[in-house]
Write a protein that holds these residues in place. Sequence first.
Motif, PDB file in Angstrom:
ATOM      1  N   GLY A   9      44.515  43.557  45.224  1.00 22.68           N
ATOM      2  CA  GLY A   9      42.933  44.128  45.220  1.00 22.68           C
ATOM      3  C   GLY A   9      43.037  44.838  46.393  1.00 22.68           C
ATOM      4  O   GLY A   9      43.738  44.728  47.417  1.00 22.68           O
ATOM      5  N   ARG A  38      36.801  41.014  34.442  1.00 22.17           N
ATOM      6  CA  ARG A  38      36.303  41.418  35.969  1.00 22.17           C
ATOM      7  C   ARG A  38      34.862  40.991  35.706  1.00 22.17           C
ATOM      8  O   ARG A  38      34.051  40.752  34.715  1.00 22.17           O
ATOM      9  CB  ARG A  38      36.415  42.780  36.161  1.00 22.17           C
ATOM     10  CG  ARG A  38      35.643  43.734  35.126  1.00 22.17           C
ATOM     11  CD  ARG A  38      36.283  45.364  35.405  1.00 22.17           C
ATOM     12  NE  ARG A  38      35.420  46.202  34.405  1.00 22.17           N
ATOM     13  CZ  ARG A  38      35.667  47.341  34.416  1.00 22.17           C
ATOM     14  NH1 ARG A  38      36.591  47.972  35.235  1.00 22.17           N
ATOM     15  NH2 ARG A  38      35.095  48.024  33.534  1.00 22.17           N
ATOM     16  N   ARG A  45      30.866  38.178  33.538  1.00 24.93           N
ATOM     17  CA  ARG A  45      32.493  38.732  33.362  1.00 24.93           C
ATOM     18  C   ARG A  45      32.684  39.153  32.235  1.00 24.93           C
ATOM     19  O   ARG A  45      32.258  38.613  31.034  1.00 24.93           O
ATOM     20  CB  ARG A  45      33.108  37.184  33.675  1.00 24.93           C
ATOM     21  CG  ARG A  45      34.598  37.232  33.766  1.00 24.93           C
ATOM     22  CD  ARG A  45      35.245  36.083  34.263  1.00 24.93           C
ATOM     23  NE  ARG A  45      34.574  35.380  35.529  1.00 24.93           N
ATOM     24  CZ  ARG A  45      35.381  34.336  35.978  1.00 24.93           C
ATOM     25  NH1 ARG A  45      36.445  33.812  35.553  1.00 24.93           N
ATOM     26  NH2 ARG A  45      34.706  34.055  37.102  1.00 24.93           N
ATOM     27  N   THR A  91      34.406  48.734  40.269  1.00 24.22           N
ATOM     28  CA  THR A  91      34.094  47.905  41.404  1.00 24.22           C
ATOM     29  C   THR A  91      33.702  46.588  40.855  1.00 24.22           C
ATOM     30  O   THR A  91      32.748  46.420  40.132  1.00 24.22           O
ATOM     31  CB  THR A  91      33.220  48.204  42.431  1.00 24.22           C
ATOM     32  OG1 THR A  91      33.736  49.550  42.949  1.00 24.22           O
ATOM     33  CG2 THR A  91      32.909  47.444  43.430  1.00 24.22           C
ATOM     34  N   VAL A  93      34.999  41.773  41.016  1.00 28.55           N
ATOM     35  CA  VAL A  93      36.229  40.909  41.338  1.00 28.55           C
ATOM     36  C   VAL A  93      37.013  40.834  39.820  1.00 28.55           C
ATOM     37  O   VAL A  93      36.121  40.578  38.937  1.00 28.55           O
ATOM     38  CB  VAL A  93      35.628  39.368  41.783  1.00 28.55           C
ATOM     39  CG1 VAL A  93      36.694  38.427  41.976  1.00 28.55           C
ATOM     40  CG2 VAL A  93      34.939  39.723  42.959  1.00 28.55           C
ATOM     41  N   TYR A  94      38.191  40.838  40.216  1.00 27.19           N
ATOM     42  CA  TYR A  94      39.204  40.798  39.081  1.00 27.19           C
ATOM     43  C   TYR A  94      39.989  39.457  39.128  1.00 27.19           C
ATOM     44  O   TYR A  94      40.321  39.111  39.935  1.00 27.19           O
ATOM     45  CB  TYR A  94      40.193  42.012  39.077  1.00 27.19           C
ATOM     46  CG  TYR A  94      39.349  43.069  38.628  1.00 27.19           C
ATOM     47  CD1 TYR A  94      38.701  43.995  39.517  1.00 27.19           C
ATOM     48  CD2 TYR A  94      39.852  43.979  37.447  1.00 27.19           C
ATOM     49  CE1 TYR A  94      38.173  45.130  38.990  1.00 27.19           C
ATOM     50  CE2 TYR A  94      39.722  45.125  37.033  1.00 27.19           C
ATOM     51  CZ  TYR A  94      38.651  45.759  37.988  1.00 27.19           C
ATOM     52  OH  TYR A  94      38.094  46.933  37.759  1.00 27.19           O
ATOM     53  N   TYR A  95      39.834  38.826  37.938  1.00 27.33           N
ATOM     54  CA  TYR A  95      40.275  37.551  37.534  1.00 27.33           C
ATOM     55  C   TYR A  95      41.326  37.495  36.606  1.00 27.33           C
ATOM     56  O   TYR A  95      41.437  37.959  35.597  1.00 27.33           O
ATOM     57  CB  TYR A  95      39.334  36.653  37.059  1.00 27.33           C
ATOM     58  CG  TYR A  95      38.103  36.188  37.996  1.00 27.33           C
ATOM     59  CD1 TYR A  95      36.895  37.207  37.892  1.00 27.33           C
ATOM     60  CD2 TYR A  95      38.269  35.285  38.881  1.00 27.33           C
ATOM     61  CE1 TYR A  95      35.846  36.802  38.861  1.00 27.33           C
ATOM     62  CE2 TYR A  95      37.202  34.999  39.687  1.00 27.33           C
ATOM     63  CZ  TYR A  95      36.010  36.036  39.658  1.00 27.33           C
ATOM     64  OH  TYR A  95      34.761  35.598  40.680  1.00 27.33           O
ATOM     65  N   GLY A 108      40.638  35.095  41.733  1.00 26.14           N
ATOM     66  CA  GLY A 108      40.051  36.409  41.914  1.00 26.14           C
ATOM     67  C   GLY A 108      40.386  37.321  42.956  1.00 26.14           C
ATOM     68  O   GLY A 108      40.640  36.868  44.155  1.00 26.14           O
ATOM     69  N   THR A 109      40.434  38.618  42.590  1.00 30.39           N
ATOM     70  CA  THR A 109      40.683  39.550  43.827  1.00 30.39           C
ATOM     71  C   THR A 109      39.916  40.664  43.725  1.00 30.39           C
ATOM     72  O   THR A 109      39.599  40.983  42.761  1.00 30.39           O
ATOM     73  CB  THR A 109      42.064  39.999  43.737  1.00 30.39           C
ATOM     74  OG1 THR A 109      42.329  40.684  44.890  1.00 30.39           O
ATOM     75  CG2 THR A 109      42.489  40.816  42.382  1.00 30.39           C
ATOM     76  N   GLN A 110      39.213  41.131  45.060  1.00 30.68           N
ATOM     77  CA  GLN A 110      38.118  42.234  45.212  1.00 30.68           C
ATOM     78  C   GLN A 110      38.794  43.580  44.718  1.00 30.68           C
ATOM     79  O   GLN A 110      39.684  43.857  45.670  1.00 30.68           O
ATOM     80  CB  GLN A 110      37.430  42.171  46.312  1.00 30.68           C
ATOM     81  CG  GLN A 110      36.445  43.109  46.451  1.00 30.68           C
ATOM     82  CD  GLN A 110      35.304  43.155  45.404  1.00 30.68           C
ATOM     83  OE1 GLN A 110      34.518  41.572  45.558  1.00 30.68           O
ATOM     84  NE2 GLN A 110      34.734  44.189  44.725  1.00 30.68           N
ATOM     85  N   THR A 112      37.437  47.493  45.208  1.00 31.32           N
ATOM     86  CA  THR A 112      36.160  48.067  45.247  1.00 31.32           C
ATOM     87  C   THR A 112      36.543  49.633  45.512  1.00 31.32           C
ATOM     88  O   THR A 112      37.600  50.045  46.006  1.00 31.32           O
ATOM     89  CB  THR A 112      35.722  47.901  46.861  1.00 31.32           C
ATOM     90  OG1 THR A 112      35.424  46.478  46.931  1.00 31.32           O
ATOM     91  CG2 THR A 112      34.432  48.574  47.188  1.00 31.32           C
TER      92      THR A 112
END
Length: 115
Positions: A9, A38, A45, A91, A93-95, A108-110, A112
């Motif tokens: 991310g 996400r 989500r 944009t 948080v991707y899980y 999770g990874t952000q 943006t």
Amino acid sequence: QVQLVESGGGLVQAGGSLRLSCAASGRIYSIDVMGWYRQAPGKQRELVATITTSNSRPNYADSVKGRFTISRDSAKNTVYLQMNSLQPDDTAVYYCNARDYDWYWGQGTQVTVSS
């Protein structure tokens, strides 16, 4: 117990690209589906993409079709999400998610995307 660790991310300008990775480890029996979800601030989500491990069949949310590509490396128990033509609406948080009899989630990874 399966552990999922995401990476990749970051911050990118609109129109740019990012590649997310998710590696599964731990007591893996038979993961049959892996995917990405996400969650944007104030929203629920939502599904982004999934892929089956038996035949690598992908499934995409309408909002990312033609821009995102999910793939996997079975030898590494890793799933990838190549994201192109990113927009500010991406944009979130991707899980990472995996099903191995039970469902498992990464931390999770952000991602943006600036306009």
